[in-house]
Each structure stands twice: as structure tokens, then as C-alpha cells.
Write a protein that holds these residues in place. Sequence first.
Motif, mmCIF file in Angstrom:
data_model
loop_
_atom_site.group_PDB
_atom_site.id
_atom_site.type_symbol
_atom_site.label_atom_id
_atom_site.label_comp_id
_atom_site.label_asym_id
_atom_site.label_seq_id
_atom_site.Cartn_x
_atom_site.Cartn_y
_atom_site.Cartn_z
ATOM 1 N N GLY A 173 47.900 53.762 38.813
ATOM 2 C CA GLY A 173 46.767 53.062 38.762
ATOM 3 C C GLY A 173 46.712 52.025 39.926
ATOM 4 N N GLY A 174 47.828 52.125 40.899
ATOM 5 C CA GLY A 174 47.882 51.257 41.969
ATOM 6 C C GLY A 174 47.055 51.772 42.949
ATOM 7 N N PRO A 175 47.153 50.917 44.336
ATOM 8 C CA PRO A 175 46.218 51.206 45.395
ATOM 9 C C PRO A 175 47.038 52.612 45.998
ATOM 10 C CG PRO A 175 47.086 48.822 45.812
ATOM 11 C CD PRO A 175 47.642 49.676 44.144
ATOM 12 N N LYS A 176 48.284 52.728 45.934
ATOM 13 C CA LYS A 176 48.527 53.948 46.518
ATOM 14 C C LYS A 176 48.147 55.340 45.682
ATOM 15 C CE LYS A 176 52.174 54.474 50.163
ATOM 16 N NZ LYS A 176 53.492 54.673 50.403
ATOM 17 N N TRP A 177 48.528 55.090 44.368
ATOM 18 C CA TRP A 177 48.064 56.242 43.444
ATOM 19 C C TRP A 177 46.595 56.647 43.419
ATOM 20 C CZ3 TRP A 177 44.805 56.676 39.218
ATOM 21 C CH2 TRP A 177 45.072 57.599 38.231
ATOM 22 N N LEU A 178 45.790 55.449 43.770
ATOM 23 C CA LEU A 178 44.254 55.585 43.956
ATOM 24 C C LEU A 178 43.826 56.375 45.137
ATOM 25 C CD1 LEU A 178 43.041 51.914 42.651
ATOM 26 C CD2 LEU A 178 42.743 54.102 41.524
ATOM 27 N N THR A 179 44.769 56.072 46.199
ATOM 28 C CA THR A 179 44.468 56.828 47.326
ATOM 29 C C THR A 179 44.706 58.231 47.362
ATOM 30 O OG1 THR A 179 44.649 54.793 48.819
ATOM 31 C CG2 THR A 179 45.235 56.948 49.839
ATOM 32 N N TRP A 180 45.867 58.579 46.628
ATOM 33 C CA TRP A 180 46.241 59.871 46.300
ATOM 34 C C TRP A 180 45.032 60.480 45.392
ATOM 35 C CZ3 TRP A 180 49.548 57.795 49.463
ATOM 36 C CH2 TRP A 180 50.196 58.600 50.214
ATOM 37 N N GLN A 181 44.487 60.053 44.628
ATOM 38 C CA GLN A 181 43.171 60.553 43.810
ATOM 39 C C GLN A 181 42.279 60.724 44.709
ATOM 40 O OE1 GLN A 181 44.533 61.212 40.836
ATOM 41 N NE2 GLN A 181 46.096 60.243 41.647
ATOM 42 N N ASP A 182 41.962 59.711 45.675
ATOM 43 C CA ASP A 182 40.796 59.763 46.464
ATOM 44 C C ASP A 182 40.981 61.004 47.760
ATOM 45 O OD1 ASP A 182 39.888 57.345 45.266
ATOM 46 O OD2 ASP A 182 40.392 56.266 47.124
ATOM 47 N N ILE A 183 42.013 61.162 48.137
ATOM 48 C CA ILE A 183 42.152 62.240 49.135
ATOM 49 C C ILE A 183 42.088 63.597 48.279
ATOM 50 C CG2 ILE A 183 44.504 62.496 49.265
ATOM 51 C CD1 ILE A 183 42.133 62.580 52.473
ATOM 52 N N LYS A 184 42.461 63.757 47.228
ATOM 53 C CA LYS A 184 42.372 64.847 46.464
ATOM 54 C C LYS A 184 41.036 65.020 46.225
ATOM 55 C CE LYS A 184 45.982 64.010 43.534
ATOM 56 N NZ LYS A 184 46.659 64.173 42.325
ATOM 57 N N ALA A 185 40.063 64.141 45.716
ATOM 58 C CA ALA A 185 38.509 64.148 45.707
ATOM 59 C C ALA A 185 38.088 64.823 46.930
ATOM 60 C CB ALA A 185 37.824 62.891 45.107
ATOM 61 N N VAL A 186 38.103 64.282 48.016
ATOM 62 C CA VAL A 186 37.617 64.606 49.314
ATOM 63 C C VAL A 186 38.021 66.278 49.666
ATOM 64 C CG1 VAL A 186 37.795 64.488 51.976
ATOM 65 C CG2 VAL A 186 37.688 62.361 50.350
ATOM 66 N N LYS A 187 39.338 66.555 49.306
ATOM 67 C CA LYS A 187 39.721 68.002 49.446
ATOM 68 C C LYS A 187 38.821 68.810 48.429
ATOM 69 C CE LYS A 187 42.738 71.193 50.425
ATOM 70 N NZ LYS A 187 43.257 71.487 51.842
ATOM 71 N N ALA A 188 38.707 68.313 47.254
ATOM 72 C CA ALA A 188 37.910 69.041 46.508
ATOM 73 C C ALA A 188 36.363 69.303 46.588
ATOM 74 C CB ALA A 188 37.803 68.589 44.735
ATOM 75 N N LYS A 189 35.874 68.269 47.160
ATOM 76 C CA LYS A 189 34.412 68.025 47.577
ATOM 77 C C LYS A 189 34.142 69.172 48.720
ATOM 78 C CE LYS A 189 30.631 65.262 47.706
ATOM 79 N NZ LYS A 189 29.982 64.794 46.252
ATOM 80 N N LEU A 190 35.330 69.127 49.572
ATOM 81 C CA LEU A 190 34.968 70.069 50.798
ATOM 82 C C LEU A 190 34.985 71.437 50.308
ATOM 83 C CD1 LEU A 190 36.462 68.015 53.830
ATOM 84 C CD2 LEU A 190 34.190 68.929 53.688
ATOM 85 N N GLU A 191 36.080 71.616 49.383
ATOM 86 C CA GLU A 191 36.410 73.016 49.058
ATOM 87 C C GLU A 191 35.146 73.653 48.157
ATOM 88 O OE1 GLU A 191 41.063 73.640 48.906
ATOM 89 O OE2 GLU A 191 40.000 72.956 46.886
#
Length: 207
Positions: free
Chosen positions: A171-189
Amino acid sequence: MNLEQLHQTCSTCTACKLAPTRQNVVFGEGNPNARLMLIGEGPGQEEDRTGRPFVGQAGQLLDQILAAVGWSRADVYIANVVKCRPPNNRNPETDEVAACDHWLLEQIRLIRPQVIITLGNVPTQWALSTTLGITKTRGQWAEFKKLSAPIALLPMFHPAYLLRNAIRTVGGPKWLTWQDIKAVKAKLEAMPEKPDQTLEVEQTTLF
Ligand code: URA
Ligand code: SF4
Ligand code: URA
């Protein structure tokens, strides 16, 4: 003008008060046909010295964030809102952004990314024409509307902010960033490959 010609022209720009103190214009770099474009704020010391975006400590963390989903810098395109270093790494001022943003807008138009990531407050507020802070906008899909077709955009924390908040709590900033980059990957796929389209600057949104 193509991207290389734009780069050449930008390299000698003196349109704002950041020009006299810079060592190098930091135009941006990466895949000119990238599906993903990342936008930072402006060059820091290492970027000013080398002429390359995100090569300091924050840049190394950005490389790790991309690597977490299997991307390298050669896959993406990275640029900043202002191309010259603000003294002492202060935020770029309104008149500097206003003088510089036509370079970035033309980069986006030529590269035609399918997804844009804005890193921190300055690029997010520029891209979405909002005054909302990054803690409100981060992780919420939005649309970049300054060109003739909308581009999916995800605001993320700036890697320099993550360096100051390095603890990896759930739930911290780094954890959130990892969720975000995975969401970008999924969006592009989930998207089809890049359509062969030409984008134009949406004059009504340029003010
Ligand atoms: N921070 C940014 O916003 N951009 C860079 O290029 C480097 C650090
Ligand atoms: Fe030109 Fe942008 Fe550099 Fe200002 S910051 S001198 S507008 S390239
Ligand atoms: N504060 C900032 O200035 N940037 C971030 O990315 C997050 C919080």
C-alpha cells in the motif's frame, strides 16, 4: 520536421530563461515508434551534464521499474516537460513550461504513443490541464487530449519521490508504483498494435 530534425532544432533553443545556465539541452530519447512514452519534469544535474533524460539516481530506479515488467529503455521513449535544467532542480516555472511545451507536444505527435505515463506533479498537471496533486491523480486512468485523438494516460509517482520513500510496505508508494506499471503493461497487451494514423495538434486545447 521529423523527430531527428526536431531534436537538432531544439538543441539550440534559447526561448526561455533556462537557456543561459544549461550545459546541454535534454531533448529525450528512446524508440521513435514506441507504444509507451514516459514524461518527466525536467533535467537534473546528471541529465544536464550528459544531455540524456533520467540517467541519475531517479533514472536508475526508473530502469528497474520498467525492467519489472520486462521493458528496457530501448522499448519506450522518455522525455521531459522542459528540456533545460532549472537551477538547483527547482520546479520549472509557468513561463518556462509555456515556452517549452511545443517541443514535447510535437514529440508526442510524431511518436504517437498508445499509452503515456506522467511522472509526478509537473508533467501530470501539464498533460491533464489540472491543478490536482499527484496523490489524487496517481493510478487513475485518464486521457491526453492535446492532440486530435485521445491517448490513454496513467499518472505515476516520480521515481525521485520513491527514492525518498524507499520502504516497500504493502500500500506504500513503491508498492503502488509496481501496481501501476503492471496496469500499463496489461493495458498495452490488451490493445491492438499501433494504428497507422497521423495526429494533429488540437488547436482548441492550446491556451
Ligand atoms: N527527473 C526528471 O523529471 N527528469 C529527468 O530527466 C531526470 C530526473
Ligand atoms: Fe528552449 Fe525549453 Fe530550453 Fe527553454 S527549457 S531554452 S524553451 S528548450
Ligand atoms: N510528491 C511529489 O512531488 N511527487 C510524487 O511523485 C509524489 C509525491
